[in-house]
Scaffold this motif. Structure first.
Motif, short mmCIF file in Angstrom:
data_model
loop_
_atom_site.label_atom_id
_atom_site.label_comp_id
_atom_site.label_asym_id
_atom_site.label_seq_id
_atom_site.Cartn_x
_atom_site.Cartn_y
_atom_site.Cartn_z
N CYS A 251 -5.20 -17.08 -23.00
CA CYS A 251 -6.17 -17.75 -23.78
C CYS A 251 -4.95 -19.01 -24.52
O CYS A 251 -5.08 -19.13 -25.59
CB CYS A 251 -7.19 -18.20 -24.97
SG CYS A 251 -7.86 -19.44 -25.00
N ASN A 263 -11.76 -25.95 -28.58
CA ASN A 263 -12.66 -24.85 -27.60
C ASN A 263 -11.79 -24.02 -27.47
O ASN A 263 -10.89 -23.93 -26.93
CB ASN A 263 -13.80 -25.91 -27.01
CG ASN A 263 -14.37 -27.03 -27.01
OD1 ASN A 263 -14.81 -26.75 -28.39
ND2 ASN A 263 -14.81 -28.50 -26.12
N ASP A 264 -12.71 -22.44 -27.66
CA ASP A 264 -11.70 -21.47 -26.98
C ASP A 264 -12.00 -21.97 -25.30
O ASP A 264 -13.22 -22.60 -25.44
CB ASP A 264 -12.40 -20.61 -27.49
CG ASP A 264 -12.69 -20.45 -29.09
OD1 ASP A 264 -13.08 -19.35 -29.74
OD2 ASP A 264 -11.54 -20.46 -29.28
N CYS A 265 -11.05 -21.10 -24.64
CA CYS A 265 -11.33 -20.66 -23.47
C CYS A 265 -12.49 -20.13 -23.05
O CYS A 265 -13.00 -19.52 -23.54
CB CYS A 265 -10.03 -20.10 -23.01
SG CYS A 265 -8.64 -20.24 -23.43
N SER A 266 -13.50 -20.90 -22.06
CA SER A 266 -14.05 -19.97 -21.35
C SER A 266 -13.65 -19.05 -20.17
O SER A 266 -13.17 -19.45 -19.62
CB SER A 266 -15.18 -21.25 -20.76
OG SER A 266 -15.03 -22.26 -20.04
N GLY A 267 -15.05 -18.01 -20.03
CA GLY A 267 -15.10 -17.74 -18.27
C GLY A 267 -14.04 -16.27 -18.99
O GLY A 267 -13.90 -15.81 -20.48
#
Length: 482
Positions: A251, A263-267
């Motif tokens: 990320c 926001n942090d990375c999703s997934g």
């Protein structure tokens, strides 16, 4: 020897010789028919005929093709090099001499007229053309001098006119709520609007940078996936799932901001899959024996024979190499029999003069006679199909040859017809191309039982009142250059 006996001997010689000798014999006969028959010229022509008869014939080799395209006059499906006489045993075949233009083996015939071409202009008035081709041995019949090209006027739609822009509208709000964005304004192509596919030059939208004095947060984004790692095994156990391999991402593209917080990375960070393509031992393929040659593909003229083989000695397996080379080979074969050539009708002859069927007088009388016209079935050879239809057509008619007009006569009077349709543009190219139409002096046939002009035979002795004009001419526009 008399002149008739020499002509009959020439005709017999034409039937016994090949097509190359036919052309020479025909030229000799034309020269003889147009010369003054004397004892000296008769002896010279007999010597020329004897030399031609004993002259050894060397086969003329050509590239032979199994069909001929009437659409564009090209040879299709090459068979190979054979003697010209063998190739043209089939009238559907074609040939080339030393790479020259393709020629058809059939007797000369016109093709159907092509579709009309595009108009010579995209707007206003122009012309369009269509053509037909003459392919085969000899010359195509053209008794009415139609030729191979026709030209007629055409009219396309209106011509394109560009429009003009309105004034620019107001600027829109900035496209973002923080930091840098854009704003835009528009205008319309309405002053005046374009016509017939026209347009306004330039852009209908204009943009400008704008800035909102607020710092935006940065949200995290994934980097691209890394390369797949090595497979956890070297082979695929039969009946079980294949071993796995992994890849990962971070990320960091970009990393999320701290102030303000992004926001942090999703997934998922890791990805895995089962290994594919773990090989078995390869087996290379090998050819089996060639099959027996097939029968010749034709029953007359030049055709093909085929031989085939299979890649089964052994078959390739588990990514083994396939057999190299072709699985089919072709040989030419010749059946020394001429192919049937179907007949085709000539143009109808002119109608004969209308005659009485029972010895009663019919000239200038309201009494019908009979007439006929004929046509010939041309080009039929070697048991080809006869022409469909009848060679002779009979019709009923009235005989008005040299008939006078007047109140007491069968033809009461004469009057001018309506204008005919405009002719095709002639010539087919150049600035001087024109088309014409005419009025004709026609008899008053009101006393006859059947007044259809097509039933009347012969030219009557009539006079029409002098008109202002019996023929009109007008120019054709935008005709192609010669």
């Amino acid at each position: 020897m008399h002149r008739k006996n020499i002509i009959r001997l020439l005709n017999q010689q034409e039937q016994l010789t090949k097509k190359v000798k036919v052309i020479r014999l025909w030229n000799i006969r034309k020269l003889f028919l147009h010369s003054q028959p004397t004892k000296k010229t008769t002896m010279l022509f007999m010597i020329a005929l004897l030399l031609l008869h004993i002259q050894p014939t060397v086969p003329q080799m050509v590239q032979c093709y199994s069909s001929f395209s009437l659409k564009d006059g090209t040879c299709v499906d090459i068979l190979g090099q054979v003697p010209l006489d063998d190739c043209c045993m089939n009238p559907k075949y074609s040939y080339q001499e030393n790479g020259k233009v393709c020629k058809s083996c059939r007797y000369a015939e016109w093709t159907e007229w092509s579709q009309w071409g595009a108009c010579s202009v995209t707007c206003s008035e122009g012309v369009r053309q269509r053509h037909r081709g003459c392919y085969g041995i000899g010359k195509c019949q053209d008794p009415y001098k139609i030729g191979d090209l026709q030209t007629e006027p055409c009219t396309e739609g209106c011509c394109q006119e560009n429009g003009g822009w309105s004034e620019w509208g107001a600027w829109s709000p900035c496209s973002v709520t923080c930091e840098n964005g854009v704003k835009k304004r528009t205008r319309t192509c309405t002053e005046p609007p374009p016509k017939c596919g026209g347009f306004c030059l330039g852009n209908s939208e204009e943009t400008e940078d704008c800035n909102i004095a607020i710092v935006c947060p940065t949200h995290g984004g994934w980097s691209p996936w890394g390369k797949w790692g090595p497979c956890a095994g070297t082979c695929h156990p039969e009946g079980f799932l294949a071993p796995e391999q992994q890849r990962q991402r971070t990320c960091t593209n970009p990393p999320p901001s701290t102030v303000p917080r992004g926001n942090d990375c999703s997934g998922a960070r890791f990805d895995s899959k089962h290994c594919k393509g773990i090989p078995f031992c390869p087996v290379d393929g090998n050819w089996g024996a060639w099959s027996m040659a097939s029968d010749c593909s034709v029953t007359c003229g030049v055709g093909r024979q085929r031989q085939q083989r299979k890649c089964d000695n052994p078959q390739p397996k588990h990514s083994g190499r396939p057999c190299q080379g072709a699985d089919t080979r072709i040989h030419l074969c010749t059946i020394p029999v001429h192919c049937p050539a179907d007949g085709h009708w000539s143009e109808w002859s002119e109608w004969t003069l209308c005659k009485s069927v029972n010895q009663r007088e019919i000239v200038c009388r309201n009494r019908m006679g009979r007439r006929k016209r004929e046509r010939d079935c041309l080009g039929r050879e070697y048991e080809g199909n006869f022409c469909l239809g009848e060679p002779v057509e009979f019709g009923t008619c009235y005989n008005i040859m040299n008939c006078k007009s007047g109140p007491s006569e069968q033809i009461v009077g004469a009057f001018w017809s309506e204008w005919s349709k405009w002719s095709y543009c002639k010539p087919n190219c150049g600035e001087n191309s024109t088309q014409t139409r005419q009025k004709k002096c026609i008899p008053d046939l009101s006393k006859y039982s059947n007044k259809n002009i097509e039933f009347f035979s012969g030219t009557p002795n009539i006079n029409c009142p002098q008109p202002e004009d019996t023929e009109q001419t007008r120019s054709c526009f935008n005709v192609p250059k010669c």
